[in-house]
Design an enzyme around this catalytic site. Structure first.
Site, PDB file in Angstrom:
ATOM      1  N   ASP A 144     -11.627  -0.689   1.761  1.00  0.00           N
ATOM      2  CA  ASP A 144     -10.954  -0.652   3.048  1.00  0.00           C
ATOM      3  C   ASP A 144     -11.686  -1.453   4.116  1.00  0.00           C
ATOM      4  OD1 ASP A 144      -8.950   0.852   4.977  1.00  0.00           O
ATOM      5  OD2 ASP A 144     -10.939   0.982   5.875  1.00  0.00           O
ATOM      6  N   SER A 172      -6.582   0.325   6.271  1.00  0.00           N
ATOM      7  CA  SER A 172      -6.014  -0.649   5.328  1.00  0.00           C
ATOM      8  C   SER A 172      -5.634   0.011   4.010  1.00  0.00           C
ATOM      9  CB  SER A 172      -6.999  -1.802   5.098  1.00  0.00           C
ATOM     10  OG  SER A 172      -7.146  -2.558   6.273  1.00  0.00           O
ATOM     11  N   ASP A 173      -6.441   0.942   3.547  1.00  0.00           N
ATOM     12  CA  ASP A 173      -6.071   1.719   2.359  1.00  0.00           C
ATOM     13  C   ASP A 173      -4.766   2.465   2.603  1.00  0.00           C
ATOM     14  OD1 ASP A 173      -7.797   1.418   0.150  1.00  0.00           O
ATOM     15  OD2 ASP A 173      -9.350   2.608   1.117  1.00  0.00           O
ATOM     16  N   THR A 174      -4.683   3.124   3.746  1.00  0.00           N
ATOM     17  CA  THR A 174      -3.536   3.968   4.042  1.00  0.00           C
ATOM     18  C   THR A 174      -2.272   3.142   4.232  1.00  0.00           C
ATOM     19  OG1 THR A 174      -5.051   5.510   5.127  1.00  0.00           O
ATOM     20  CG2 THR A 174      -2.720   5.817   5.536  1.00  0.00           C
ATOM     21  N   GLY A 177      -1.074   1.940   0.978  1.00  0.00           N
ATOM     22  CA  GLY A 177      -0.373   3.004   0.264  1.00  0.00           C
ATOM     23  C   GLY A 177       1.037   3.219   0.780  1.00  0.00           C
TER      24      GLY A 177
END
Length: 398
Positions: A144, A172-174, A177
């Site tokens: 991230d 950024s991960d979220t 997703g």
């Protein structure tokens, strides 16, 4: 009981840590049956992450619980021939495969899009990676913070003195997703209509850039390079975080009528006629001077009092709160955003998605699963007898 939109959709979730599990958690909240495929013995790394060391020792870390409730856990070694065989049987009965390995890993395992779509032509195959499956950066590992930095997020976060700064959660991960969940749901509509599946190539970098619409557009279409502005809103003034007599308050007086109401509440009608602040462009040009004037008036009361006064007067405002404060706020409680689910090790407290249906409040169907909790059940459902299951366990295939 209301039937959720993805009821009857079966998802094979080969993802780990956050971007992928967050995507499949959204699908689970919408009613999909999500089977989490984990490595035998180790499982998802997130099982050992989080702020509770004892829970992490039990393979039920807080980080894992956050995005894996309502799923099933089946352990398979996808490098083992019998593990691959079991996985292919699962694919023959699945609607979606989601994975977040580096590009090319699933192909090298013989389990890529071409191989799996031959088994199940209607399959939606979603590959999540840092930079996408091709391009000069494709094979780089991505976390991230690396993506935040490369996407320009850190360059505009903080003030001129403190930037670049990482956003305080894995944005950024979220976002990656959420993008993947949206792509899967969209592709499922097409697959149901045509019987033809689709390969989805989700890039965390591009997902992040896509959410930076105004900032990126200002550069692409107006040639303006974005700069860090701390807690100020680049599009208006006074709009940002301001000091009060006790605590910070966010005020967004973006419209002339809101600015007029703010000046009235502050007891500063002179700020309406001051040529430095008489129209929105002047206020933006003299932002720093206006902030000094606003904060001098706000010093007379605390943030909670100002919030009540300003909101009543039609000025958008809200206290700057901590996570515990907002989670325990009456509004969040009344809307049922946090749900509690009984698990063998105790209660799991979980957040739902950011919307509700008119006739339902989506929540996880069950707790985050223990590692391999459903492996034997699925092997039996797929036609394996007890002797075969025992052999696969002895070989480390499951």
């Amino acid at each position: 009981m209301t039937t959720l939109p993805l009821h009857g959709v079966r998802v094979l979730d080969l993802t780990n840590v956050l971007a992928g599990p967050f995507a499949t958690y959204q699908l689970a909240l919408m009613g999909a049956e999500v089977i989490k495929i984990e490595q035998p013995v180790r499982g998802d790394l997130a099982r050992r992450l989080g702020a509770d060391p004892e829970a992490a020792k039990r393979n039920m870390g807080a980080s894992f619980v956050a995005v894996n409730a309502g799923k099933q856990s089946v352990t398979l070694d996808l490098k083992h021939p019998r593990g691959k065989e079991v996985f292919k049987r699962l694919v023959s009965e699945a609607d979606v495969v989601v994975e977040n390995f580096r590009p090319g890993v699933m192909d090298r395992l013989g389990l890529g899009w071409e191989a799996l779509s031959a088994i199940r032509p209607s399959l939606v195959f979603c590959a999540i990676s840092g930079f996408g499956k091709d391009g000069p950066l494709a094979n780089r590992p991505a976390y991230d913070q690396i993506v935040q930095g490369m996407a320009g997020v850190m360059s505009i976060t903080g003030s001129a003195e403190s930037a670049p700064l990482r956003v305080g959660f894995p944005v950024s991960d979220t976002v990656g997703g959420l993008t993947a969940a949206f792509a899967v749901a969209s592709a499922l509509v097409g697959a149901r209509a045509t019987g033809q599946g689709r390969f989805l190539d989700v890039s965390m970098l591009e997902s992040t850039l896509a959410t930076m619409g105004w900032i990126v557009s200002n550069f692409l279409n107006a040639g303006v390079v974005p700069t860090p502005m701390g807690n100020d809103n680049f599009s208006a003034a006074p709009s940002g975080a301001f000091r009060t007599g006790d605590g910070l308050i966010n005020i967004a007086a973006n419209e002339d009528k809101q600015y007029a109401a703010l000046c009235e509440q502050l007891g500063r009608p002179d700020l309406l006629t001051d040529p430095r602040f008489s129209d929105r462009h002047a206020r933006k040009a003299n932002r720093a001077a206006l902030t000094v004037e606003v904060e001098s008036a706000l010093a007379a009361k605390d943030a909670a009092t100002w919030e009540s006064l300003l909101v009543t007067a039609g000025v958008p405002a809200g206290q700057v709160m901590t996570v515990p404060a907002i989670i325990n706020h009456a509004h969040v409680r009344d809307r049922g955003f946090v749900t509690e689910i009984e698990a063998p090790e105790g209660v799991q407290r979980l957040t739902r998605c950011g919307f509700r249906f008119g006739d339902a409040n989506p929540a996880p169907a069950g707790p985050a699963p223990a590692l391999s909790a459903q492996t034997a059940d699925w092997l039996r459902r797929l036609g394996y007898d007890e002797a075969a299951i025992a052999t696969m366990r002895d070989e480390g295939a499951v």
